[in-house]
Design an enzyme around this catalytic site. Structure first.
Site, PDB file in Angstrom:
ATOM      1  N   SER A  12      33.200  -9.431  14.206  1.00 42.64           N
ATOM      2  CA  SER A  12      33.918 -10.313  13.273  1.00 42.64           C
ATOM      3  C   SER A  12      33.672  -9.811  11.861  1.00 42.64           C
ATOM      4  O   SER A  12      32.684  -9.117  11.602  1.00 42.64           O
ATOM      5  CB  SER A  12      33.383 -11.735  13.398  1.00 42.64           C
ATOM      6  OG  SER A  12      33.920 -12.558  12.364  1.00 42.64           O
ATOM      7  N   TYR A  20      26.629 -18.500  14.198  1.00 36.50           N
ATOM      8  CA  TYR A  20      27.720 -17.704  14.801  1.00 36.50           C
ATOM      9  C   TYR A  20      27.785 -16.338  14.120  1.00 36.50           C
ATOM     10  O   TYR A  20      27.867 -15.303  14.784  1.00 36.50           O
ATOM     11  CB  TYR A  20      29.059 -18.436  14.663  1.00 36.50           C
ATOM     12  CG  TYR A  20      30.255 -17.567  15.006  1.00 36.50           C
ATOM     13  CD1 TYR A  20      30.535 -17.225  16.327  1.00 36.50           C
ATOM     14  CD2 TYR A  20      31.098 -17.067  14.007  1.00 36.50           C
ATOM     15  CE1 TYR A  20      31.619 -16.420  16.646  1.00 36.50           C
ATOM     16  CE2 TYR A  20      32.178 -16.265  14.314  1.00 36.50           C
ATOM     17  CZ  TYR A  20      32.441 -15.943  15.628  1.00 36.50           C
ATOM     18  OH  TYR A  20      33.507 -15.131  15.950  1.00 36.50           O
TER      19      TYR A  20
END
Ligand SMILES: NC(=O)c1ccc[n+]([C@@H]2O[C@H](COP(=O)([O-])OP(=O)(O)OC[C@H]3O[C@@H](n4cnc5c(N)ncnc54)[C@H](OP(=O)(O)O)[C@@H]3O)[C@@H](O)[C@H]2O)c1
Length: 233
Positions: free
Chosen positions: A139, A151
């Site tokens: 990401s 996350y």
């Protein structure tokens, strides 16, 4: 003897994985579709054709389930050429405050980090045989410092896994690509508030995957960081 190449995708029931499966089939691959939602996988398999797609229920946080995934892919299709470790999600990320939920973080870490690492461990011996390609979904937040966010830390770990696997596989011919999307319009955002910035479509990321995969064997696209135009840093 069927010799179409085989492209295995975790997190294929939705979003980026589903879009990649469709483009991979368009490019002539057979696909192995893995996720937990059997009904969605079966629907995608029916759409793509059962001689071209195999749907296998698999929770990537479970080593034995991933062992069965690889074994069934080989039994049905005989080879694995591309593996896209893409399964992942975000949930309950902030460090400060919130209710006690003892297993919330475990599930995310086991899926995003452990699950991706197990995919690599079990798939790499098959990719060595075919001179294959390993891709993994990180990401943008595995690349920049993101506040309030475990996350994000799982995606930093994914960045590390991609680099470590690439180093380990030097000399084997295996290519390793880290896909680092910005905001993509997928069900991922059902569990966390959307930032309200511009968005990519899952196809935009799938095209980046297919770009990396379609390069000649001597070209290893190490990473693709892809944001929607106008997404702030
Ligand atoms: N959307 C974004 O803005 C964005 C941005 C950067 C990175 N990403 C990353 O992109 C990847 C794909 O996400 P997406 O945006 O396409 O979201 P999505 O549509 O929610 O897809 C996530 C996929 O992962 C699967 N999955 C989740 N936990 C799993 C588990 N334990 N075992 C097997 N499969 C599991 C889901 O299927 P089941 O629920 O059926 O198992 C689903 O197929 C994820 O790694 C995510 O972190 C997304």
């Amino acid at each position: 003897m069927e010799n179409r190449k085989v492209f295995l995708i975790t997190g294929a029931s939705s979003g980026i994985g589903e879009a990649t499966a469709r483009l991979a089939v368009k490019d002539g691959y057979r696909v192995v579709l893995a996720a937990r939602s059997t009904s969605k996988l079966e629907a995608l398999k029916d759409e793509l054709g059962s001689d071209t797609a195999l749907a296998i229920a698999c929770d990537v946080s479970d080593w034995n389930a991933q062992r069965r995934l690889i074994d069934r892919a080989l039994e049905s299709f005989g080879r694995i050429d591309v593996v896209f470790a893409n399964a992942g999600f975000s949930k309950g990320s902030p460090f400060y405050g919130g209710k006690d939920k003892p297993d919330e973080w475990k599930e995310m870490v086991l899926t995003n980090v452990y699950g991706s690492a197990v995919t690599a461990r079990l798939a790499l011996p098959e990719l060595v045989k075919t001179g294959g390609h390993f891709l993994i979904t990180g990401s943008v937040v595995g690349h920049i410092t993101s506040i309030r966010n475990l996350y994000s830390a799982t995606k930093w770990a994914v960045t590390g896994i991609a680099q470590a696997v690439r180093n380990e596989m030097v000399g084997t011919g295996i290519r390793v690509t880290l896909i680092e999307p910005g905001v993509v319009d997928t069900p991922f955002w059902g569990a966390v508030p959307k930032p309200g910035t511009p968005e990519l479509h899952p196809d935009d990321v799938a095209r980046a995957v297919m770009y990396a995969v379609s390069q000649p064997p001597h070209v290893d696209v190490n990473q693709v960081l892809i944001r929607p135009t106008g997404q702030p840093h």
